[in-house]
Write a protein that holds these residues in place. Structure first.
Motif: not given
Length: 415
Positions: A103-110, A227-233
């Protein structure tokens, strides 16, 4: 924290799953990190080389869209010594958290926290896959450890009017980040005190304390609005906790680069991709590929040396301020301020100016190209002009906001 008598364990993660829509048509059938750059490199070779040169050689590359050519490049090029426990491996979306893509870069890590569980690192580098630069990550990690922060963001000054392209950092005392805005409009940000026309921007490179990252990803995954984003969240969450630090990229010192300006460019658009190539070809290039103390690694292909020839009717070739890759042939033609990738052929009487030609491009006799990016295997017929009449070019090809004419891989040139 780690024991003082051992080197901290580090896992490096490269985020390579973005669609790269703004770099189309170069990304029509390849992931953005796999886009060729600088003759014979791929974009992903730059962050991988920085990590490998710094001694961090446990690297996972998170992929998603159109990843085949990227996977092939990684498997053929980045084979590190398994005897020493080193590896570079691509990891596709495995849907470990259910039947969904990232769903976003943070979700990719999760979704890939199992990699952290397996490696059990003290710290985790999270780097972007499509930036051109050199950095010694050892120095960034040392800063992070000394700061005591949970996350450190690499920062660089950019013009204030480019704020909508970056995460904007407000720095407090020492290196603490007091505010972080992801791609804000220009009227939402103030310039720096000592330079009102500049802002401090995130380079998209982070180092997390591993335990902090795991907790943060679980917290973010449970959030009702994200937004499941590293920079945005993730970074704003850490700023709110008072646990975010900024690392000044200009303080980094890379061997062989002493005294040169620090260079970093996000090549997320056709214009920035083109401009980054033009930064390579000057007499004193803004980015120097020829630093043997901190090399950029890539696949070594078996090709003959480049050949510069003359032609009976057109005389000798004229090649100036250009990069000519192995296998390229220039025969009685003029090439200026350009990058020629492997197996490019320039026929007699042709003129190539301020252009980027990818593998296998052929420029026919008497053809003229100016300010163009031609993807692999494009054939420009004899006598044809590209980049000289932008209105006409727009009828048939992609033309960027900055006036760069781009042809997709194997696209037919209209005669």
């Amino acid at each position: 924290m780690y024991q003082q008598d051992r080197r901290p364990k580090v896992l490096s993660v490269i985020l390579a799953g973005g669609e790269g829509k703004r770099l189309a048509p170069l990304t029509l059938d390849r992931a953005k990190p796999a886009v060729p750059f600088g003759g014979h490199y791929r974009l992903i070779d730059f962050p991988l080389s920085n990590l490998a040169n710094g001694g961090y050689r446990k690297i996972v590359v998170l992929t998603q869209y159109k990843s085949h050519s990227l996977d092939v490049h990684l498997s053929l090029t980045w084979r590190l010594s398994a005897v020493l426990g080193n590896y570079v491996t691509s990891v596709p979306a495995q849907m470990r958290q259910g039947p969904r893509w990232f769903l976003g870069s943070a979700d990719a890590l999760f979704q890939n926290l199992n990699l952290v569980d397996d490696e059990k690192p003290d710290y985790v580098f999270v780097f972007g896959a499509d930036h051109i630069y050199r950095i010694d990550p050892v120095q960034m990690l040392e800063h992070h450890i000394d700061s005591g922060a949970g996350v450190t963001v690499a920062g660089i000054r950019v013009p204030r009017d480019q704020s909508e392209q970056f995460g904007v950092i407000k720095r407090g005392n020492a290196s603490t980040i007091t505010a972080f805005l992801e791609k804000p409009e220009i009227d939402q940000v103030q310039g720096l005190e000592d330079d009102p026309d500049s802002i401090l921007a995130s380079m998209g490179n982070y180092v997390f304390t591993a335990d902090t990252l795991v907790e943060l990803l679980h917290e973010n995954a449970k959030a009702e609005t994200t937004g499941h984003d590293v920079g945005g969240d993730l970074i704003p969450m850490m700023v709110a906790k008072g646990e975010a630090s900024v690392y000044d990229f200009t303080q980094n010192r890379v061997p062989g680069q002493i005294g040169r300006p620090h260079y970093w460019r996000d090549v997320g658009t056709i214009d920035s991709y083109y401009e980054a190539h033009m930064d390579l070809v000057g007499h004193d290039p803004a980015f120097d590929l020829y630093n043997s103390d901190w090399p950029i690694y890539t696949l070594g292909r078996t090709l003959p040396p480049a050949k510069i020839d003359d032609h009976g009717d057109h005389g000798p070739s004229d090649v100036r301020r250009s990069i000519i890759s192995n296998g390229a042939i220039v025969a009685g033609a003029c090439v200026c301020d350009s990058v020629l990738s492997p197996d490019v052929a320039i026929a007699a009487g042709a003129v190539v100016e301020s252009s980027v030609l990818l593998d296998g491009v052929q420029i026919g006799e008497g053809a003229q190209v100016r300010g163009v990016v031609l993807d692999k295997n494009v054939v420009v017929p004899p006598g044809v002009k590209l980049g000289h009449d932008l209105e006409q070019d727009r009828e048939h090809y992609t033309v960027s906001e900055g006036g760069v004419v781009v042809l997709a891989k194997g696209q037919t040139v209209v005669v």
